[in-house]
Design a protein around this motif. Structure first.
Motif, mmCIF file in Angstrom:
data_model
loop_
_atom_site.group_PDB
_atom_site.id
_atom_site.type_symbol
_atom_site.label_atom_id
_atom_site.label_comp_id
_atom_site.label_asym_id
_atom_site.label_seq_id
_atom_site.Cartn_x
_atom_site.Cartn_y
_atom_site.Cartn_z
ATOM 1 N N GLN A 82 0.829 -1.213 0.000
ATOM 2 C CA GLN A 82 0.000 0.000 0.000
ATOM 3 C C GLN A 82 0.859 1.257 0.000
ATOM 4 O O GLN A 82 0.651 2.180 0.779
ATOM 5 C CB GLN A 82 -0.965 -0.006 1.182
ATOM 6 N N GLN A 96 -8.202 5.525 7.983
ATOM 7 C CA GLN A 96 -7.432 5.033 6.838
ATOM 8 C C GLN A 96 -7.822 3.595 6.501
ATOM 9 O O GLN A 96 -7.918 3.230 5.330
ATOM 10 C CB GLN A 96 -5.927 5.131 7.118
ATOM 11 N N LYS A 101 -11.182 3.691 4.760
ATOM 12 C CA LYS A 101 -10.977 4.183 3.394
ATOM 13 C C LYS A 101 -10.430 3.065 2.511
ATOM 14 O O LYS A 101 -10.895 2.862 1.390
ATOM 15 C CB LYS A 101 -10.011 5.374 3.405
ATOM 16 N N GLY A 102 -9.453 2.320 3.034
ATOM 17 C CA GLY A 102 -8.873 1.212 2.285
ATOM 18 C C GLY A 102 -9.885 0.118 2.002
ATOM 19 O O GLY A 102 -9.925 -0.449 0.903
#
Length: 195
Positions: A98, A137, A140-141
């Motif tokens: 990522q 986060q 969101k991922g």
């Protein structure tokens, strides 16, 4: 608000030896080396302690080490380690996951004694903010990659909470704070089923 109060209380009482308090309770001593990772390929071993990254001293700060590793994806770096009371340099090309650098190790955890009252407030706020950012986060991922494999429902939450309760009150408080953060962020999303 609950998450802030709970984490401040845990900081005041002392951080448990639990992954929920990581990296604040971490060390730079390697506990596990993941198979086929950069660490495994270049010979890092359980028990090695990372003391410098590209000649920058780590001073036992796992957060600093993690930040440096993450900022060097697919790059060759030099880790200065201590192994069996001897220091040596190991050149490692980090993996990428990522868009972040990954070494492929797990670090030892330790109990951290309680902070003074005002330091506990400062540390608790910082830890809570870090967990809010990390959870945002992760959400969101999940939505951008459409990977919902790690989600659990109410039964899963009860099971996780029981495990946390068995591990001790401080671990349970941390777990409840993390669940609180997750629910707060999920309630911000415009999903009709969450209303």
């Amino acid at each position: 608000l609950f998450a802030y109060v709970a984490i401040i209380c845990v900081c005041w009482a002392g951080l448990p030896q639990s992954p929920l308090a990581y990296p604040e309770n971490g060390t730079t001593t390697i506990k596990t080396v993941i198979e086929n990772s950069a660490a495994a390929k270049y010979g890092l071993q359980t028990g090695d302690t990372v003391i410098a990254f590209n000649n920058e001293q780590i001073n036992g700060d796992p957060q600093k080490l993690i930040t440096l590793i993450r900022s060097h994806p697919n790059q060759s770096v030099i880790l200065r380690i201590q192994r069996a009371n001897e220091e040596q340099n190991i050149s490692v090309t980090l993996d990428e996951q990522q868009s972040m650098g990954v070494l492929g190790v797990g670090y030892n955890l330790t109990e951290v004694s309680g902070y003074s009252f005002f330091d506990a407030i400062k540390k608790g706020i910082q830890m809570t903010n870090d967990r809010i950012i990390g959870t945002a986060q992760a959400l969101k991922g999940m939505f951008s990659q459409r990977d919902f494999g790690g989600l659990v429902g109410p039964i899963g939450i009860i099971s996780i909470a029981s495990s946390g309760a068995a591990a001790g009150f401080k671990v349970l408080l941390l777990l409840l704070a993390i669940i609180s953060i997750n629910l707060a962020l999920l309630n911000l999303l415009p999903i009709p089923i969450m209303d």
